[in-house]
Design an enzyme around this catalytic site. Structure first.
Site, short mmCIF file in Angstrom:
data_model
loop_
_atom_site.label_atom_id
_atom_site.label_comp_id
_atom_site.label_asym_id
_atom_site.label_seq_id
_atom_site.Cartn_x
_atom_site.Cartn_y
_atom_site.Cartn_z
N CYS A 1 -4.88 -30.06 -10.51
CA CYS A 1 -3.53 -29.75 -9.95
C CYS A 1 -2.84 -28.58 -10.72
CB CYS A 1 -2.79 -31.13 -10.20
SG CYS A 1 -2.73 -31.93 -11.62
N HIS B 1 -1.22 -31.99 -5.29
CA HIS B 1 -2.22 -32.97 -5.20
C HIS B 1 -2.62 -33.22 -3.70
CE1 HIS B 1 -0.07 -33.75 -8.81
NE2 HIS B 1 -1.50 -34.03 -9.51
N ASP C 1 3.75 -30.05 -4.40
CA ASP C 1 2.85 -31.08 -4.94
C ASP C 1 1.55 -30.32 -4.59
OD1 ASP C 1 1.38 -33.07 -5.75
OD2 ASP C 1 2.76 -34.69 -5.12
#
Lengths: 587, 468
Positions: free
Chosen positions: A420, A546, A544
């Site tokens: 990440c 992820h 994000d």
């Protein structure tokens, strides 16, 4: 009779902020449907006794022409400079003159029979501008061969322009059977109804798009791709038909150096959606000729330089289109291939000045070019997030310019569970590329690891591992690979983060780069903050990394992979590190 | 399904004319193959061979008592040469489809005879394959026709023989040959393809080979034309549509009052060339001391069976332009005394023969005239190669015009400028030399064309003594 007048909100905005010592400026606009729309402006620098607006015109999309002048005082007298500019206005019989005094009071006049007549105007908001106008992008390659002299280049390009303007070319809307062609002095169209407008054609090319989706896409400007084909047969009915059978003439001359190259034409035209397809022919001819003139000036400039006077070091011209957000229209630049951006700063500086752009950030470097899309990645997903209504006492400050969304599992690379921060770093890196600060490629996970090993931050076993990195590693890499300095902020708890809100607001206002934040086991990218100075309430615009799904903007936005989060998004008990990449003033 | 070939009735009369006189004749079948229909347009007898032993040009002076009386004594090279020359006269989309024979033996039954037939077909195939830009061999089928009429029984028999197979395992199939009393309709498609290119060359070291230059022009023209988009009457048509459908549509659109207009109107073709994006992305840089200007038009008229598709018509037009270019270049180079443009020559003008149209049945084939030649020359080749009598007035000479002198005037102007090394004297000398060259060229070409003409014998002997 004077035309109806509309002025783009971009022009109004730029005029209200303009700060110059020049006395005169130029206005650029286009005519459609009996209306004159002013889309752009420039300052007239009168450098070397040359009118710079004529040259600038070549950098603008076809259809946009000189339409008037700006006077930076409120007297209505005609100076020689003003006269010269107004004399060159061809698009309308009644050139426009905007006067702007020191208090920034703006008055608009048409010049009718040498007299100023103050006139009313409508402001065209940016949304309407992008909705009502679209761009056509013509791409083709002309092979040219000529003597490596200024005269040689001039003559061959003039020949090419003549051929294009003589009705011998035809234009094909890519991916369709729509051809526009010249017949003697007339224009023809095949493959569709002659009554079709350009807007209707574009809509028919993307039939599946709902109106809602279209509304969302307002932020991206799509150009209709068109290519050029040359007519190689003669019209039998033409009166001028010369039927001389093929022959070959060989002439010997003094030995001379010759150059031969594929000259790439890549040019834009700005067109109202209601324009008839048939009318597009002359527009595209003009666009091609404009591009050829610009290419010519780049080639001649090179030939005139010391060392490449004989053409040996001549570089292929490369075309880039820019859409600076504050300007609101395209600027096309052509630069010699392989010359680094750094050594062309003077040209860019002049252009910035001419367009009254600030000298703080790169705008016309290669990386800034508009159509250079990232391979399949989503660009600026946050622009699809519904906009918040502005509230009093609330400051919203978000990322400036463009970036690409990097996340888990891209490029067939499985980094689920560990990559990440790498992805966040790649997103930041792409931002620096798109803002023109660098032309270095976005590094892969492995390249990031190699970089960290090289600077001694990590042992060599780190390469190829699945070890995490944090904010400091991101800072090291940005510094090593890009020379970018970063500020690191520490927060002992998630709630302590809130105290940094004013600082984040300041970061986005001054630097505008995405921020990487690491805490606990997670890394995120912060794209913006919303801060209430009374209640201290803070919200964060989060990207994000992820996300493991496909490149689908609706999933990304609807499932919250990109969106506004309240401060309880952060883990109350975790430590947080933030990496704030800093920019340097440059152009 | 048996392959069926449609032939106009005059072909039957043509065969009978020879068969009834019990003469052995061999000749070529000319026609057009499309997916829907196969049409023969014409049968052309191969001219009598003067000497069966050699075919070299100088040998024609020998006595002509030796006429081939039967198939076995025919030289396959001779027939193949005929096929090569006839191909130059065919518009695109038309090919030498095979051979016909009138004789008293059964050429299909007698193994010697049949193996000779195969030999001839293979030889033709080989010769026509030499220059790919001539499109000599029909690309759609490798099965060539063999039509036989017995001089004794007047019975017709047609078979197809496969050519070009690597192991020569020839496949033989029966063919149905149908004579159609009604005249075949043809759709004519016209265009003028224009060339106007200037490019630099290096002359100084070894001069320039005209042949090599023409070959390069041909290659680049081929590439360009292959990539081009074709419009018919200003519109892009669906390639799968048949030509007759377009004619029908047009009729229903425009012709409500006069439906009896059966004469096919010409369709106008335009070609559009996209610019290649495959060029290397570099600036090439070289020292040159000359330039070549290739300019002018190739007029093209092709004739398609109305059942043919648009795609087939497009292919035919493209073939026609390239074939015509290749024909002129070959003829020009064959007639050149010296292929090399020497470094001493400051300006040189190469004018290949131009195209003229000759009527054959309801369509036109073509011929080429060198500068200075009169249409009468075309009559000779039509008589020799197509076994057809036409009058001078039948030859359409104005589809293309010979180069005018303005080119030379332009040269004179150029010559006075400093750029050019040639002085005015040199230029005028050049004119003089060129004049002589042209005269010689014309002479030689007429000699070649008059080959078989007995009247020319004496003159030829005279000349051959001079030159050989």
């Amino acid at each position: 009779m004077s035309p109806r007048l509309k002025i783009s909100s971009y022009v109004i905005e730029r005029l209200s902020k303009i700060d110059t010592n020049e006395s005169t400026g130029c206005l650029f606009g286009l005519m459609y449907d009996g209306t004159l729309l002013v889309v752009g402006l420039s300052l007239e620098l009168f450098e070397n006794d040359k009118n710079t607006y004529n040259q600038l015109l070549l950098n603008l999309p076809a259809e946009v022409e000189l339409c008037g002048a700006i006077k930076f005082d409120d007297t209505l007298t005609m100076g020689s400079k003003l006269k010269e500019i107004l004399h060159d206005v061809d698009i309308t019989d009644n050139p426009l003159v905007i006067t702007l005094n020191d208090n920034r009071d703006m008055k608009v006049h048409f010049l009718v029979h040498e007299k100023f007549e103050e006139t009313k105007y409508e402001v065209m908001e940016s949304n309407d501008l992008w909705k009502e106008f679209l761009h056509v992008r013509l791409n083709t390659t002309l092979p040219i061969t000529c003597e490596a002299t200024i005269a040689g280049v001039k003559s061959i390009l003039q020949t090419k322009r003549k051929r294009i303007a003589s009705g011998q070319v035809s234009f094909n809307v890519d991916g369709t059977s729509v051809y526009l062609f010249g017949v003697a002095s007339d224009v023809g169209l095949t493959g569709t109804s002659t009554e079709l407008t350009i807007g209707e054609l574009v809509d028919s090319l993307n039939p599946g798009q709902s109106s809602k989706k279209k509304k969302q896409l307002v932020n991206t400007v799509e150009a209709v791709p068109v290519s050029l084909v040359m007519k190689t047969t003669k019209d039998i009915l033409s009166e001028k038909l010369v039927k001389t059978a093929v022959k070959m003439m060989t002439t010997q001359r003094k030995p001379a150096f010759c150059i031969s190259m594929p000259l790439k034409i890549d040019t834009l035209a700005m067109i109202n959606r209601n324009t008839k397809l048939l009318d597009l022919y002359t527009v595209l001819v003009e666009a091609s000729c404009r591009s050829l003139r610009l290419l010519e000036s780049v080639l001649l400039e090179q030939l005139g330089q010391e060392g490449i006077g004989d053409g040996a070091g001549l570089r292929l011209p490369e075309t880039f289109h820019y859409l600076p957000p504050e300007i609101g229209h395209f600027i096309t630049r052509i630069v010699p291939k392989g010359i680094p951006d750094e050594s062309m700063e003077n040209e860019r500086r002049a252009l910035h000045k001419q367009l009254a752009l600030p000298l703080k950030k790169p705008t016309f470097r290669r990386g800034n070019s508009y159509f250079d899309k990232s391979c399949g990645r989503l660009m600026n997903p946050h622009e699809y997030v519904p906009v918040q209504l502005s509230k009093p006492d609330v400051t919203v400050s978000i990322v400036r310019g463009r970036y690409a969304y990097y996340h888990y599992m891209q490029d067939n690379f499985n980094d689920d569970g560990w990559g990440c921060a790498y992805r966040s770093m790649q997103t930041i890196f792409s931002w620096f590329r798109y803002q023109g600060y660098t032309v270095v490629d976005v590094p892969t996970h492995r390249e990031i690891q190699q970089c960290l090993v090289k600077i001694g931050d990590k042992p060599s076993s780190f390469i190829g591992s699945k070890q995490w990195i944090g904010s400091t590693e991101v800072m090291f890499c940005l510094e090593t690979l890009l020379g970018v300095q970063s500020r690191i902020l520490f927060a002992n708890t998630g709630s302590e983060l809130q105290s940094y809100a004013p600082e984040l607001v300041h970061h986005f206002q001054t630097h505008g780069s995405p921020i990487m934040i690491g805490g606990g086991v997670l890394a995120h990218t912060i794209l913006g903050v919303e801060y209430n100075s009374i209640t201290n309430e803070t919200r964060y615009l989060i990207l994000d990394p992820h996300y493991t799904g496909a490149e689908d903007i609706s999933v990304v936005v609807n499932k919250g992979w990109c969106g506004w989060k309240n401060s309880d998004f952060w883990n109350k008990s975790a430590h947080y590190n933030l990496c704030l990449p800093q920019t340097k003033a440059s152009i | 399904m048996v392959r069926t070939v449609f032939s106009p009735e005059y072909c039957l009369q043509y065969l009978e004319q020879y068969a009834s006189k019990e003469i052995f004749v061999v000749g070529l079948i000319l026609g057009q193959t499309t997916n829907e229909k196969e049409n023969v347009i014409y049968l052309a007898r191969t001219p009598e061979e003067k000497n069966a032993d050699t075919v070299s040009e100088s040998s024609y002076v020998s006595d002509k008592t030796d006429i081939a009386k039967n198939l076995l004594s025919v030289s396959e090279a001779w027939v193949a040469d005929h096929a090569k020359h006839v191909t130059r006269m065919l518009p695109g989309g038309m090919f030498v489809q095979g051979i016909f024979v009138t004789s008293d033996e059964d050429i299909f039954e007698d193994p010697n005879q049949f193996s000779k037939v195969k030999e001839i077909l293979h030889y033709i195939h080989k010769v026509l394959n030499v220059n790919q830009y001539m499109y000599g061999n029909c690309p759609y089928t490798n099965e060539r026709l063999v039509l036989h009429m017995s001089t004794s029984t007047k019975v017709l028999n047609c078979k197809s023989v496969e050519v070009g197979a690597p192991n020569r395992s020839t496949v033989i199939k029966p063919v149905e040959w149908k004579f159609v009393p009604k005249i075949q309709q043809w759709q004519r498609l016209d265009c003028y393809y224009e060339f106007d290119e200037v490019y630099p060359v290096i002359v100084k070291k070894s001069g320039i080979s005209v042949k090599h230059q023409f070959q390069q022009i041909l290659e680049s023209a081929h590439k360009t034309i292959e990539s081009s988009v074709m419009f018919i009457d200003g519109e892009l048509k669906d390639g799968n549509e048949a030509i007759e459908q377009i004619i029908k549509k047009k009729k229903t659109k425009t012709n409500s009052k006069n439906t009896q207009q059966d004469i096919p109107k010409t369709m106008q073709v335009s070609l559009f060339v996209p610019f290649e994006n495959t060029l290397p992305e570099t600036v090439e840089y070289l020292e040159c001391d000359g330039s070549i200007h290739f300019s002018g038009v190739v007029s093209s008229s092709v004739f398609m069976c109305p059942k043919a598709t648009i795609s087939e018509a497009i292919v035919a037009v493209k073939q026609d332009i390239i074939r015509s270019l290749a024909s002129r270049f070959t003829m020009h180079c064959d007639a050149l005394i010296d292929d090399n443009l020497l470094p001493e020559e400051k300006v040189c003008f190469n004018e290949p023969p131009r195209r003229v149209l000759v009527p054959v049945g309801s369509i036109y084939l073509c011929d080429y005239l060198f500068p200075g030649e009169s249409p009468a020359e075309a009559l000779l080749s039509v008589r020799e190669l197509l076994d057809l009598q036409i009058t001078e007035a039948d030859v359409i000479c104005d589809v293309e015009t010979p180069a005018d002198t303005s080119e030379f005037d332009a040269l004179d102007r150029d010559a006075s400028s400093e750029e050019l090394l040639a002085t005015p004297q040199e230029a005028s000398q050049f004119m003089y030399i060129t004049g002589i060259c042209f005269a010689m060229l014309v002479l030689i070409v007429s000699i070649i064309i008059h080959y078989y003409d007995t009247i020319m014998d004496v003159l030829r002997k005279l000349l051959s003594r001079k030159y050989y």
